[in-house]
Write a protein that holds these residues in place. Structure first.
Motif, short mmCIF file in Angstrom:
data_model
loop_
_atom_site.label_atom_id
_atom_site.label_comp_id
_atom_site.label_asym_id
_atom_site.label_seq_id
_atom_site.Cartn_x
_atom_site.Cartn_y
_atom_site.Cartn_z
N UNK A 182 0.86 -1.18 0.00
CA UNK A 182 0.00 0.00 0.00
C UNK A 182 0.90 1.23 0.00
N UNK A 183 0.42 2.28 -0.63
CA UNK A 183 1.14 3.55 -0.60
C UNK A 183 0.13 4.67 -0.80
N UNK A 184 0.59 5.88 -0.58
CA UNK A 184 -0.22 7.06 -0.84
C UNK A 184 0.38 7.83 -1.99
N UNK A 185 -0.48 8.37 -2.83
CA UNK A 185 -0.04 9.19 -3.95
C UNK A 185 0.29 10.59 -3.44
N UNK A 193 -5.04 6.76 -2.29
CA UNK A 193 -4.29 5.55 -1.97
C UNK A 193 -4.01 4.72 -3.20
N UNK A 194 -2.98 3.89 -3.08
CA UNK A 194 -2.59 2.99 -4.15
C UNK A 194 -2.34 1.61 -3.55
N UNK A 195 -3.02 0.61 -4.08
CA UNK A 195 -2.87 -0.77 -3.65
C UNK A 195 -2.22 -1.54 -4.79
N UNK A 196 -1.22 -2.33 -4.48
CA UNK A 196 -0.57 -3.19 -5.46
C UNK A 196 -0.58 -4.62 -4.93
N UNK A 197 -1.14 -5.54 -5.71
CA UNK A 197 -1.20 -6.94 -5.31
C UNK A 197 -0.61 -7.78 -6.44
N UNK A 198 0.33 -8.64 -6.06
CA UNK A 198 0.89 -9.60 -7.01
C UNK A 198 0.27 -10.96 -6.69
N UNK A 199 -0.32 -11.59 -7.69
CA UNK A 199 -0.94 -12.90 -7.51
C UNK A 199 -0.16 -13.92 -8.32
N UNK A 200 0.51 -14.88 -7.64
CA UNK A 200 1.23 -15.93 -8.36
C UNK A 200 0.27 -16.80 -9.19
N UNK A 201 0.85 -17.68 -10.00
CA UNK A 201 0.04 -18.49 -10.92
C UNK A 201 -0.89 -19.46 -10.22
#
Length: 174
Positions: free
Chosen positions: A145-148, A153-161
């Motif tokens: 999570x981060x703030x602009x 707000x900014x959410x980044x999610x990495x989903x493996x295979x």
């Protein structure tokens, strides 16, 4: 509602999760007409990627719970694409809004998450996502999570295979 009651430790194709989020946004449009502007950009090759159920929904709900009001319009952007990072393929999901952003304690909580059950002291949705990602993929580095600088707000999610199999102990904990 049926979708919510069927949630559990399972994955669904990304396009099903996106369809549920679109339905949720349509319902919210009734409560906040012309106050939420949403845009989704999902790479067509990512539509069948298996994602934990309610992954996107949790963050979109948080935008409405903590940011949306009838006195200030808000923009919501959802992006999904397949990316290679250090030779491993991931679905990279990003949710961004131009609201108030995340409090520092929430940013710290996610940045320092090391696995384990949520403690029930608030922010349960985000902690449940952290815990779900940890259970399903055995990793604590998939959510950030981060703030602009301009706000929001900014959410980044990495989903493996694919998720890893649950151990007997983890299955009992569920």
């Amino acid at each position: 509602i049926r979708y919510l009651f069927s949630a559990g430790y399972q994955t669904i194709p990304l396009d099903e999760e996106v369809a549920h989020v679109r339905s949720y946004l349509e319902c919210q449009e009734i409560l906040y007409p012309d106050y939420v502007f949403s845009y989704m950009e999902i790479d067509p090759s990512a539509k069948g990627w298996p994602v934990p159920m309610l992954l996107l929904n949790t963050f979109v709900e948080n935008v409405f719970k903590h940011t949306v009001s009838s006195n200030r319009p808000i923009s919501l952007f959802i992006h999904g694409a397949i990316e290679k990072i250090d030779g491993e393929e991931f679905l990279h999901l990003q949710i961004e809004d131009d609201g108030i952003g995340f409090p520092q304690d929430v940013l710290d909580m996610v940045a320092h998450y090391s696995g384990g059950l949520p403690d029930g002291r608030g922010r349960i949705g985000i902690l449940n996502i952290s815990y779900t990602l940890y259970l399903m993929y055995g990793r604590t580095d998939l959510l950030s999570l981060s703030n602009n600088k301009s706000g929001g707000g900014h959410v980044s999610v990495l989903v493996p295979t694919a998720p890893q199999p649950l151990s007997d102990m983890e299955t009992r904990a569920l």
